[in-house]
Design an enzyme around this catalytic site. Structure first.
Site, mmCIF file in Angstrom:
data_model
loop_
_atom_site.group_PDB
_atom_site.id
_atom_site.type_symbol
_atom_site.label_atom_id
_atom_site.label_comp_id
_atom_site.label_asym_id
_atom_site.label_seq_id
_atom_site.Cartn_x
_atom_site.Cartn_y
_atom_site.Cartn_z
ATOM 1 N N GLY A 336 0.818 -1.201 0.000
ATOM 2 C CA GLY A 336 0.000 0.000 0.000
ATOM 3 C C GLY A 336 0.853 1.254 0.000
ATOM 4 O O GLY A 336 1.937 1.261 -0.574
ATOM 5 N N GLU A 337 0.348 2.324 0.601
ATOM 6 C CA GLU A 337 0.990 3.645 0.694
ATOM 7 C C GLU A 337 1.011 4.387 -0.648
ATOM 8 O O GLU A 337 1.311 5.573 -0.692
ATOM 9 C CB GLU A 337 2.452 3.549 1.207
ATOM 10 C CG GLU A 337 2.600 2.980 2.599
ATOM 11 C CD GLU A 337 4.073 2.888 3.058
ATOM 12 O OE1 GLU A 337 4.959 3.365 2.332
ATOM 13 O OE2 GLU A 337 4.295 2.351 4.155
#
Lengths: 372, 372
Positions: A336-337
């Site tokens: 993610g991120e």
């Protein structure tokens, strides 16, 4: 306001795809031999409505939120990690900082639903008023941290709705405002990202509701939970759906009852990008849950989306298939991120550079393919 | 000399893979969550034998050669294209120029077997003596063109052997010399590429012989030939094998009898990179045929190879499987020149930057995963 934005969204002009293809076919290479790079160039022409588009400034938004459902033990990490990771983003130590720098994209971290007050946090640089709304602080080398909090974490969805409908709409509006604000600042390619302990749980709930698949077919192990906790995660999601009864034909209802603040921010960012004719590169499972909500609000948003990668999480592919998007990368990522999004930006830009910078057969004096 | 280089090649030290993994596991991300990027970092540590390797300068070699078999009508493009494309490379108008610039790699075009004398070509900038051997000319913005010709095109393999054994060895030695020479100049990541009308034909012949598969299982449509010409291409390859009877247990014999000069150059580049402990990123079908010859000469060369992408050509995957390499990208590319190699370099470097630049849990004060 959200309605005004949605009304503005137009599908792309398919004739521009053909116009771009005509130029690609004149370049000194066998026809179609650069495969998906050519598709990316065509789409950027059609998205921007410009036959020679520029990609000048790129930005990835990492929306951060907490989730009440974390108390059910659905994540391998403790909730304190949300604050610690926000500080890590600001200090440029996280994966998204490293990969965004490598891809030439700026990072904007948005507190849209963290269960903490950052405005008085001694470890955060001083905030000032942000034009786009909320407060903005700048970390090391210009990483922007925008505090535009809608909720102090969501409620535990296995017991209550995550948010009120009004809060869900505010999250979406925050994303829209960011897309419009950063477009005005000259950003021409956007990426989505997320940070929130336990946020694969609401994402899988959204995936199940909007694709019509069973929870077990769209639920994975997130940051790495074991067999028992994994079975429990599936039951928690089933319980959340049974209890809150979200209406699958009303995407905002789904977002409010079993979603999350960062997911709503991502939905809004995509709606805003589509309204501004800006390409938006979607990260993994959580971002794609946000994208799916945007798609159900207005299917034309799909024309502006690039699916950056195929995540390890099984629900991810189910959602991409629902929207008819084909992932660009398959590198077993599950972080993610926005990490997948910035990696894919490099390849999308590669397609545009091919389109703009290669010589044509005529310019280079290269013989074309034999006829017949 | 070739033998000396091959003798020097050592397998990587597997304990370095584990040492790199230990650092990766301390970085502020869930364990293994960056998938193949982590694999790339581990491999670069083991390849270089350095726990903090630097990738400073990157280079892609586009080996150019002509093929007598082109007269059999196995390609969609006329043979004049080889010279025209060499000029296009020098003038920075080709796909490899655009993509190498995007990835930050230098381009070196090597005439190893073109059926033309470039030394007296009025369209080529003046040549000077090249330290590595042959003559070197510099085109626009420093594109290097090295003339180190071994043959004026190969013979038509459906009638004669492509080259003599000595010529094949000279091609390999040219590639070795380039790898060693550019390593000494501080280049730390290498890519392979090719240019040669009709060169999918010898590549498929090599694939069939060294993997033991039937010709029809490893032959594709190259730059885009139609049904009839495609059937003919398969028969031409079968005929070349039946006539020349290459010995599959002798990779140089295979290269000499049914290969090509640029394929031999690629084989040599890979042997040279392995001897110098330099990572080498393999492009598509033709490069992988060269890699397969290198692998059969010395299987340890595999430790130094990265398979950049999965080409549209069916023989490509068969050869990668034979070596146990998993392609990094799958973008429907089928151009060659090194285009897939430079795109993959960006992702391999991304893995190294993650390894070197991310904060550890300790440095960032981030809580680790819950026990149990």
């Amino acid at each position: 306001m959200m309605k005004d934005t949605v009304t503005k969204i137009q599908g792309i002009d398919a004739s521009l795809l053909k116009q771009a293809q005509a130029r690609l076919d004149k370049l000194t290479k066998p026809k179609d031999s650069l495969g998906r790079l050519e598709e990316f160039a065509q789409r950027l022409v059609a998205i921007t409505g410009n036959t020679m588009p520029d990609i000048d400034k790129k930005v990835v938004f990492t929306f951060a939120g907490d989730h009440g459902v974390a108390e059910e033990g659905v994540s391998a990490f403790p909730k304190e990690v949300t604050r610690e990771m926000v500080l890590n983003f600001i200090n440029k130590g996280a994966a998204i900082n490293v990969l965004a720098r490598h891809a030439g994209a700026d990072v904007v971290v948005v507190d849209i639903g963290v269960d903490l007050d950052f405005l008085n946090d001694p470890d955060i640089p001083p905030f000032s008023t942000c034009e786009i709304g909320g407060k903005i602080a700048f970390g090391k080398n210009g990483v922007a941290f925008i505090s535009n909090k809608v909720v102090y974490g969501t409620q535990n969805i296995s017991k209550w709705p995550a948010m009120t409908r009004k809060e869900a709409e505010q999250c979406v509006q925050t994303g829209i405002d960011l897309a419009i604000g950063y477009s005005k600042q000259g950003y021409s390619m956007f990426g989505t990202g997320d940070m929130g302990i336990a946020n694969t749980t609401p994402s899988s709930a959204i995936a199940a509701l909007l694709t019509g698949r069973e929870v077990k077919d769209v639920t994975g192990r997130g940051t790495g939970i074991d067999g028992h906790a994994f079975e429990h995660k599936i039951r928690v999601i089933e319980q959340a759906i049974a209890l809150n009864k979200p209406d699958p034909s009303d995407p905002i209802d789904v977002l409010a009852k079993v979603g999350g603040a960062e997911i709503g921010g991502i939905t809004g960012l995509i709606l805003g990008c589509a309204s501004q004719k800006r390409p938006v590169v979607i990260d993994g499972l959580i971002s794609t849950a946000g994208a799916l909500v945007a798609y159900f609000i207005e299917p034309k948003t799909k024309d502006y989306m690039f699916a950056s990668h195929q995540s390890v999480e099984i629900g991810h592919r189910v959602m991409l298939d629902k929207m008819g998007l084909t992932p660009i990368l398959d590198l077993n990522l599950r972080l993610g991120e926005g990490t997948g999004a910035v990696l894919a930006m490099f390849l999308i830009e590669a397609g545009l550079k091919i389109y703009k910078e290669m010589a044509t057969f005529g310019e280079a004096g290269v013989s074309e393919k034999k006829q017949g």
